[in-house]
Design a protein around this motif. Sequence first.
Motif, short mmCIF file in Angstrom:
data_model
loop_
_atom_site.label_atom_id
_atom_site.label_comp_id
_atom_site.label_asym_id
_atom_site.label_seq_id
_atom_site.Cartn_x
_atom_site.Cartn_y
_atom_site.Cartn_z
N LEU A 1 41.37 5.82 16.18
CA LEU A 1 42.75 5.54 15.80
C LEU A 1 42.75 4.34 14.85
N VAL A 2 43.20 4.53 13.63
CA VAL A 2 43.26 3.46 12.64
C VAL A 2 44.67 2.92 12.58
N ARG A 3 44.80 1.57 12.67
CA ARG A 3 46.12 0.95 12.70
C ARG A 3 46.57 0.47 11.32
N TRP A 4 45.72 -0.30 10.66
CA TRP A 4 46.11 -0.92 9.39
C TRP A 4 44.98 -0.80 8.38
N VAL A 5 45.37 -0.88 7.10
CA VAL A 5 44.39 -0.84 6.00
C VAL A 5 44.58 -2.09 5.14
N ALA A 6 43.49 -2.82 4.95
CA ALA A 6 43.49 -4.01 4.09
C ALA A 6 42.67 -3.73 2.84
N ALA A 7 43.09 -4.31 1.71
CA ALA A 7 42.41 -4.04 0.44
C ALA A 7 42.14 -5.35 -0.30
N PRO A 8 41.04 -6.05 0.04
CA PRO A 8 40.71 -7.28 -0.68
C PRO A 8 40.43 -7.00 -2.15
N ARG A 9 40.86 -7.94 -3.02
CA ARG A 9 40.72 -7.73 -4.45
C ARG A 9 39.53 -8.47 -5.06
N ASP A 10 38.91 -9.34 -4.31
CA ASP A 10 37.73 -10.05 -4.80
C ASP A 10 36.95 -10.58 -3.59
N LEU B 1 41.07 -1.19 8.80
CA LEU B 1 40.16 -0.47 7.92
C LEU B 1 40.18 -1.20 6.58
N VAL B 2 39.01 -1.69 6.15
CA VAL B 2 38.94 -2.49 4.92
C VAL B 2 38.56 -1.58 3.76
N ASP B 3 39.51 -1.36 2.87
CA ASP B 3 39.32 -0.52 1.70
C ASP B 3 38.67 -1.35 0.59
N LEU B 4 37.45 -0.98 0.20
CA LEU B 4 36.68 -1.77 -0.76
C LEU B 4 36.83 -1.27 -2.20
N SER B 5 37.73 -0.35 -2.44
CA SER B 5 37.80 0.28 -3.77
C SER B 5 38.17 -0.70 -4.87
N ASP B 6 38.85 -1.80 -4.54
CA ASP B 6 39.20 -2.79 -5.57
C ASP B 6 38.02 -3.71 -5.92
N MET C 1 37.98 -11.36 6.57
CA MET C 1 37.07 -11.25 7.71
C MET C 1 37.19 -12.46 8.64
N ARG C 2 37.37 -13.63 8.03
CA ARG C 2 37.49 -14.84 8.86
C ARG C 2 38.74 -14.75 9.74
N ARG C 3 39.85 -14.35 9.15
CA ARG C 3 41.10 -14.27 9.90
C ARG C 3 41.04 -13.14 10.93
N ALA C 4 40.48 -12.00 10.57
CA ALA C 4 40.36 -10.89 11.52
C ALA C 4 39.50 -11.30 12.71
N HIS C 5 38.45 -12.08 12.45
CA HIS C 5 37.59 -12.56 13.54
C HIS C 5 38.37 -13.49 14.47
N GLU C 6 39.17 -14.38 13.90
CA GLU C 6 39.97 -15.28 14.72
C GLU C 6 40.96 -14.52 15.61
N LEU C 7 41.47 -13.41 15.08
CA LEU C 7 42.47 -12.63 15.83
C LEU C 7 41.85 -11.59 16.75
N GLY C 8 40.52 -11.42 16.69
CA GLY C 8 39.86 -10.44 17.54
C GLY C 8 40.11 -9.00 17.13
N LEU C 9 40.32 -8.78 15.82
CA LEU C 9 40.58 -7.43 15.33
C LEU C 9 39.28 -6.65 15.17
N THR C 10 39.33 -5.37 15.45
CA THR C 10 38.21 -4.47 15.19
C THR C 10 38.29 -4.02 13.74
N VAL C 11 37.19 -4.27 12.99
CA VAL C 11 37.19 -4.05 11.54
C VAL C 11 36.17 -2.97 11.19
N LEU C 12 36.52 -2.14 10.20
CA LEU C 12 35.58 -1.14 9.70
C LEU C 12 35.75 -1.04 8.18
N PRO C 13 34.65 -1.17 7.40
CA PRO C 13 34.76 -1.04 5.95
C PRO C 13 34.77 0.42 5.51
N ARG C 14 35.39 0.66 4.33
CA ARG C 14 35.40 2.01 3.77
C ARG C 14 35.28 1.92 2.25
#
Length: 398
Positions: A33-42, A81-86, A50-63
Amino acid sequence: MTAPVREESELDGLRLGCPVRPAGALDTVDGALVRWVAAPRDPAEAAALMRRAHELGLTVLPRGSGSKTSWLDPPPVVDLLVDLSDLATLHYDPTTEQLTVGAGAGVAATQDVIARSGRRLALDPPSPRATFGGVLAAAEFGPLTHLYGPPAVQVVDATVVLPDGTVTTVADRARLLGSSIFDLRWTHPGGPHPACLIVEVTLRTYPLAPAAAWVVCPVLQPLQVATLRDDVLAANLAPAAIELDMPGIRRTPQAGGRRDATGVMAVLLEGSPVSLADRGRLLVRRLGGHAHLTTQAPLWWGKYPFRPGEVAVRLYAPEGDLHSVCYTLVDAIGSPVPVRGSIGVGQAWAAVPGELPAGRLVSVLETLREVLLARSGSAVVQAAPPHLRELLAPYRVP
């Protein structure tokens, strides 16, 4: 421990440092079950995320492009879900002849770009939409592995964001370990391992070959494979790749009892047109039979043999022992299954029927592992239908 599922209101205003949106229908990951999608630009945004997600205890997966999502063993819930397309910047340095590229860039499109400079990368992954991050994390090999070595050999350096947001370069880590091979498989997410993000890589490039041709030879029985491989290598004609396709017989009522499957070996030669003609004729004469020279790649060249619903098994069979794998699978299943790969380096894939009874499927994998272990090889389940993932979890690792 599985991270708690968060409602949308819980993620509002958490300062993740890059664009974040709710997951949609196109953001599925098999079995999760995927909740949110983040798209870092650099890279800086990726590290802050990643630092903030770690502090919040979020489960992260790159794509990246999603071409290998079926290779993952995702947790039940993916908070982010971390969208790396950018992350798709590209810079070629003509002085060093090295390419620095974002992890979300497509390999095929990048090859087209650097070809304008008369260069190429020694990466030809079978996934048609493969990105650099996915290829290096999964060590995805293609035919050119024969000439240039595995993906790790091509890496000059890489920038990786660790699960806690720490930014590290692979060259520094490798030197601490006394290594010059920058293998990035440790970043591959799955199981209990928290995700890392490959954000940027620097790779070696090579001169673009002037021309290419293939010597194609039919393989009537797997036992021929070792002899043909030895003949090709003994000819000393500098092949760029030696590939085998044993198409097998998909299980149908009409084919249930058959045990034969005619295959094909294809040898890639590169160089000037005159050199290709001379070397091609020599190799055709050496292999004999119905071997022939062509300027067209076989239709199966550089493609995976498995289909949806099948169990994709990644094989390593050193010293020309791939034919033993074919016979083992025939004996265990009752008919040939598709096997395809690089016999010059002993790496290949098998497409095992996913509809086999559970006990028999496990028996096939156990037998395959025993045969390869005796030859210092390995068999790893790379992808499987969702309903088989729990059963096959012990076979997802060497």
